[in-house]
Write a protein that holds these residues in place. Structure first.
Motif, short mmCIF file in Angstrom:
data_model
loop_
_atom_site.label_atom_id
_atom_site.label_comp_id
_atom_site.label_asym_id
_atom_site.label_seq_id
_atom_site.Cartn_x
_atom_site.Cartn_y
_atom_site.Cartn_z
N GLY A 13 0.81 -1.21 0.00
CA GLY A 13 0.00 0.00 0.00
C GLY A 13 0.84 1.26 0.00
N THR A 14 0.17 2.39 -0.12
CA THR A 14 0.85 3.67 -0.18
C THR A 14 1.11 4.22 1.21
N ILE A 15 2.32 4.79 1.39
CA ILE A 15 2.71 5.35 2.68
C ILE A 15 3.05 6.82 2.48
N TYR A 16 2.55 7.67 3.35
CA TYR A 16 2.80 9.10 3.21
C TYR A 16 3.58 9.67 4.37
N ALA A 17 3.96 8.86 5.33
CA ALA A 17 4.76 9.35 6.45
C ALA A 17 5.84 8.32 6.74
N ASN A 18 6.89 8.78 7.36
CA ASN A 18 8.00 7.88 7.68
C ASN A 18 7.67 7.15 8.98
N SER A 19 6.97 6.03 8.84
CA SER A 19 6.54 5.28 10.02
C SER A 19 7.70 4.57 10.71
N SER A 39 17.51 14.81 -1.41
CA SER A 39 16.44 15.12 -2.35
C SER A 39 16.23 13.97 -3.32
N GLU A 40 17.36 13.37 -3.79
CA GLU A 40 17.25 12.25 -4.72
C GLU A 40 16.72 11.00 -4.01
N ILE A 41 17.11 10.80 -2.76
CA ILE A 41 16.60 9.66 -1.99
C ILE A 41 15.09 9.78 -1.81
N LEU A 42 14.62 10.97 -1.45
CA LEU A 42 13.19 11.18 -1.24
C LEU A 42 12.41 11.04 -2.55
N ASP A 43 13.05 11.40 -3.66
CA ASP A 43 12.41 11.24 -4.96
C ASP A 43 12.18 9.78 -5.28
N ILE A 44 13.21 8.94 -4.95
CA ILE A 44 13.06 7.50 -5.14
C ILE A 44 11.93 6.97 -4.25
N ALA A 45 11.89 7.44 -3.01
CA ALA A 45 10.85 6.99 -2.09
C ALA A 45 9.46 7.36 -2.61
N GLY A 52 8.08 10.66 1.62
CA GLY A 52 8.58 11.12 2.91
C GLY A 52 9.36 10.07 3.68
N ASN A 53 9.35 8.83 3.22
CA ASN A 53 10.06 7.77 3.95
C ASN A 53 11.39 7.48 3.25
N ASP A 54 12.43 8.18 3.68
CA ASP A 54 13.74 7.98 3.08
C ASP A 54 14.39 6.68 3.54
N CYS A 55 13.95 6.14 4.69
CA CYS A 55 14.59 4.94 5.26
C CYS A 55 14.52 3.75 4.32
N ASN A 62 9.41 -3.33 5.82
CA ASN A 62 7.96 -3.09 5.71
C ASN A 62 7.55 -2.06 6.75
N PRO A 63 7.55 -0.78 6.39
CA PRO A 63 7.27 0.27 7.37
C PRO A 63 5.84 0.31 7.87
N ASN A 64 4.90 -0.47 7.26
CA ASN A 64 3.52 -0.50 7.72
C ASN A 64 3.31 -1.40 8.92
N GLU A 65 4.28 -2.27 9.19
CA GLU A 65 4.14 -3.25 10.27
C GLU A 65 4.60 -2.69 11.60
N GLU A 66 3.86 -2.96 12.65
CA GLU A 66 4.26 -2.53 13.98
C GLU A 66 5.18 -3.55 14.64
N ASP A 67 5.01 -4.80 14.28
CA ASP A 67 5.87 -5.85 14.83
C ASP A 67 7.26 -5.73 14.22
N LYS A 68 8.29 -5.74 15.08
CA LYS A 68 9.66 -5.53 14.63
C LYS A 68 10.09 -6.56 13.60
N THR A 69 9.75 -7.82 13.86
CA THR A 69 10.16 -8.90 12.95
C THR A 69 9.55 -8.72 11.57
N LYS A 70 8.26 -8.35 11.55
CA LYS A 70 7.59 -8.16 10.26
C LYS A 70 8.06 -6.89 9.57
N ALA A 71 8.31 -5.86 10.37
CA ALA A 71 8.79 -4.60 9.79
C ALA A 71 10.17 -4.78 9.16
#
Length: 785
Positions: A13-19, A39-45, A52-55, A62-71
């Motif tokens: 899914g789409t992510i709009y914040a750096n979770s 700027s180039e990293i954020l463009d790729i993101a 907004g999620n440069d990480c 998987n930045p949508n997951e709250e569980d560390k293992t799944k994330a």
């Protein structure tokens, strides 16, 4: 050509914040948010649907997951050059996966890294193999990895042609293929062939520093791997001191801060201090063994002693498993120059082709910036001081350039390049050195600029001392035959006698670091966190005979120039078998028909040429070369300090006839059978070579007789003082007059007298020659008549 960006499609899914920051709150930005790189990293993101999620661009996950293992799992998919999921990369700079991360933008360096010396360690491997019987001869085909020259060589066309010709001249040190060194032997295999212990030695001790792994976790040895080996800050203590609460602050082995360090345009903030560039201590994490150029640059010379004490009475702590004296620092270090301010991208990342030893990898020479008293750097020909020939390089001026390869433009390029970039001895632009009239600006990685006045301009401005003018301008051979650092290195670390013991009597004790670093998973992690799984037979320990730092000896290096020379791999080997008995004891291998030796063989202990990285304006004295047996290669004081090391030394109650009185005695210093001279002796009093001097390059040898004859001015005092102050009538009269007048002949007056005497003698001899010649001419005319 690979596109700049890999198209990343998120399946979750789409992510709009750096979770990611929900857990890693407070972590430092890997780069300044306002920088072009971010700027180039954020463009790729954004193109990945993760605005907004440069990480995720470098780390995946998987930045949508709250569980560390799944994330921390692979849920990203990408294509173009690759297929399949983009895994979670805890260390995205690992060379095992950095083609997918750093390689998105810096593909040239990422590809070149595999064949760089920092990764293959070919020179180090070759040195060790030589000391155990020259297992690959003069060839350099052993490496940490199986490799071929499959990439296009980086650098200008001029550089590529230069290296092509050099490779033809020195094919043994520019291999087309390399193969992984054999595995560590078992104790049973050692019983059959003790020389195989070299592979245990290499894998347990020597091969910890290559960029494919993180090495050992000791004070001063903490670092990342792959690109992070240099580009991520680690302190000597190995603690994280950033603001991410999820990273342990009391556990060693972590990065100092989650920030990239690289060039002058990259600002790193640690607490309240800002810096740019890569600190020297990052480099010394690896460059503290072998030639020790990293710690020497800082003025650090290792010592066996524990002084001084802290305020609780504790001795000096070990750094890189050593303790140090603080000697004179390199002048470049004192002026704030980092290693990268001299060394080029090709020097450090490699040019994409394999090379066997340092001289082949390093493209810079002192004269590239300083020139000579006769010529500015841009007036010198390409290849000057990099001749790989006994003849000084001649040819047309190299000039300067304003053109740069695209991959170099990704670094910090100065805005004001003046007349252009200086060129290295091999034809690549020096991106930190620009010509401005007859002066040079060095654009340091720290953000500072230094104005450099070349030697020719200093001479024209009469700013060189009389001594400097004599050494560099009047004695032309010093420019044409010597490296600059032969005189200007104030000291060099000299570790004589590398005594290596490899004990197979106690099973598996030490890890195979090379195997551990190669045992990687799809996330880029290596096996070095679980070294207990990589234990191999044998345990390596090292010691030495003695340490020195004073003026080093001299020899000819691979470039054909006189160079400082220090002990290289002077391996004296003891191998203990399964039963606890020595299979080899204080053994020095002999290699037949090499290094000036016949069938009986040459000792495989090696002296190596070095750029000590201890440069100062003040040079070593004339006498330290011209009246020194050590400089000639004949050893410290001609090796006369030491008794015969090939014989046992027993110390106990003895008769005057040296008969040992007690029956129960132990040998104080066991013999080294093949060592007939001190470790510092390269050639004996007859001019016979007694150990290896360089085993990489064809020209690397002891000083030849013709150069020794020119260099040697020992006993010059006796040539005058056999008749001074009492000799013939004139000398006795002068001495009497001096005594009567109370004249004090100090050093300056002595020099003046000697100077006048030589001039008067020269004119008298010329006059006598003219008179004689005129007399012969008159006699000839008369006879003809």
């Amino acid at each position: 050509m690979r596109k700049l960006y890999l198209l990343i499609i998120m399946t979750c899914g789409t992510i709009y914040a750096n979770s990611c920051l929900e857990c890693h709150k407070g972590i430092e930005h890997i780069r300044d948010p306002k920088s072009k790189m971010m700027s180039e990293i954020l463009d790729i993101a954004s193109k990945a649907g993760a605005k907004g999620n440069d990480c995720i661009v470098c780390h995946g996950g998987n930045p949508n997951e709250e569980d560390k293992t799944k994330a921390h799992s692979g849920t990203l998919k990408y294509f173009l050059d690759h297929k399949g999921p983009k895994d979670f990369y805890p260390s995205p700079t690992s060379q095992w996966i950095n083609i997918n991360t750093c390689g998105m933008c810096h593909i040239e360096q990422v590809k070149a890294q595999w064949s760089s010396l920092m990764n293959t360690e070919a020179g180090k491997i070759h040195g060790a193999l030589w000391g155990f019987g020259a297992k690959e001869g003069y060839q350099h085909y052993m490496s940490n990895y199986d490799l071929n020259n499959t990439h296009k060589r980086l650098g200008t066309k001029t550089y590529q042609e230069y290296m092509k010709e050099l490779s033809k001249k020195e094919p043994q040190a520019f291999p087309k293929h390399m193969q992984t060194i054999p595995k560590a032997p078992t104790a049973d295999e050692i019983e059959k062939d003790p020389s195989l212990a070299v592979y245990t030695y290499l894998r347990q001790e020597c091969l910890r520093c290559h960029t494919g792994g993180k090495g050992r976790s000791r004070r001063g040895d903490y670092r990342g791997m792959g690109c992070a080996s240099c580009h991520i800050p680690y302190s000597n203590e190995g603690f994280y001191e950033g603001n991410d609460s999820s990273i342990p602050h009391n556990q060693r082995g972590h990065l100092l801060s989650h920030q990239i360090q690289s060039s002058r345009k990259v600002n790193v903030k640690i607490h309240d201090i800002n810096y740019s560039g890569i600190p020297v201590e990052t480099c010394t994490t690896c460059h503290n063994r072998g030639k020790r150029i990293g710690v020497s640059y800082q003025g650090l010379m290792e010592t066996e002693y524990k002084s001084t004490f802290d305020n609780e009475g504790n001795p000096q702590p070990k750094l890189h498993t050593k303790r140090y004296l603080h000697l004179t620092e390199d002048i470049h270090y004192s002026k704030g120059m980092l290693c990268q301010d001299c060394h080029t991208s090709n020097d450090m990342h490699g040019d994409g082709f394999m090379v066997g030893a340092n001289l082949g990898a390093v493209e810079i020479e002192c004269q590239d910036c300083h020139g000579t008293t006769q010529k500015y750097p841009w007036e010198l020909p390409l290849g000057y001081s990099d001749e790989f020939s006994m003849q000084e390089k001649k040819g047309k001026a190299r000039g300067v350039t304003k053109n740069l390869a695209d991959y170099l433009k990704k670094g910090a390029i100065p805005k004001d390049i003046g007349d252009g970039f200086l060129l290295s001895a091999r034809g690549n632009p020096l991106t930190k050195a620009t010509k401005h009239g007859n002066k040079i600006t060095i654009h340091l990685s720290s953000g500072k600029d230094i104005e450099l006045t070349p030697l020719k301009a200093l001479k024209q401005q009469e700013k060189l001392s009389k001594k400097a003018l004599i050494a560099m301008d009047k004695i032309e051979a010093h420019n044409s035959k010597l490296e600059c650092y032969t005189c200007h290195a104030t000291w060099a670390p000299q570790c004589y006698g590398c005594h290596v013991k490899i004990d197979y009597s106690k099973g598996k004790q030490n890890p195979d670091y090379l195997k551990a670093s190669k045992f990687h998973d799809r996330h880029g992690n290596t096996g070095e966190k679980n070294l207990k799984y990589f234990l191999v037979d044998g345990k390596v320990t090292e010691t030495r005979s003695y340490l020195r730092w004073e003026n080093p000896a001299l020899s000819i290096n691979g470039e054909g120039r006189v160079s400082p020379t220090i002990p290289g791999c002077q391996t004296t080997i003891t191998v203990i078998g399964k039963d606890g008995k020595a299979l080899l004891q204080n053994h020095i291998f002999k290699i037949p028909n090499v290094e000036g030796a016949g069938a009986k063989g040459q000792n495989a202990i090696t002296m190596s040429q070095v750029q000590p990285h201890t440069i100062s304006k003040k040079s070593r004295s004339c006498e330290s070369c011209h009246t020194s047996k050590k400089a000639l290669g004949m050893g410290i004081e001609g090796g006369e300090y030491f008794s015969d090391p090939s014989k046992n030394t027993i110390i106990d109650l003895m008769s005057i006839d040296r008969e040992v009185l007690p029956k129960k005695v132990d040998i104080q210093i066991p013999a080294t059978p093949n060592l007939k001279h001190d470790y510092s002796v390269m050639i004996d009093e007859n001019g016979t070579q007694v150990q290896t001097v360089d085993n990489h390059w064809k020209l690397g040898n002891p000083l030849p007789k013709n150069i020794r004859d020119k260099l040697d001015r020992q006993g010059v005092c006796l040539s005058c003082h056999q008749s001074i102050p009492k000799g013939d009538l004139a000398i006795s009269a002068m001495n009497h007059i001096a005594n009567m007048t109370g004249m004090q002949i100090d050093n300056d007056m002595h020099k003046g007298i000697l100077n006048k005497s030589i001039k008067i003698s020269a004119w008298v001899q010329i006059g006598l020659g003219l008179i004689f010649g005129f007399g012969v001419l008159i006699w000839w005319f008369r006879r003809k008549r």
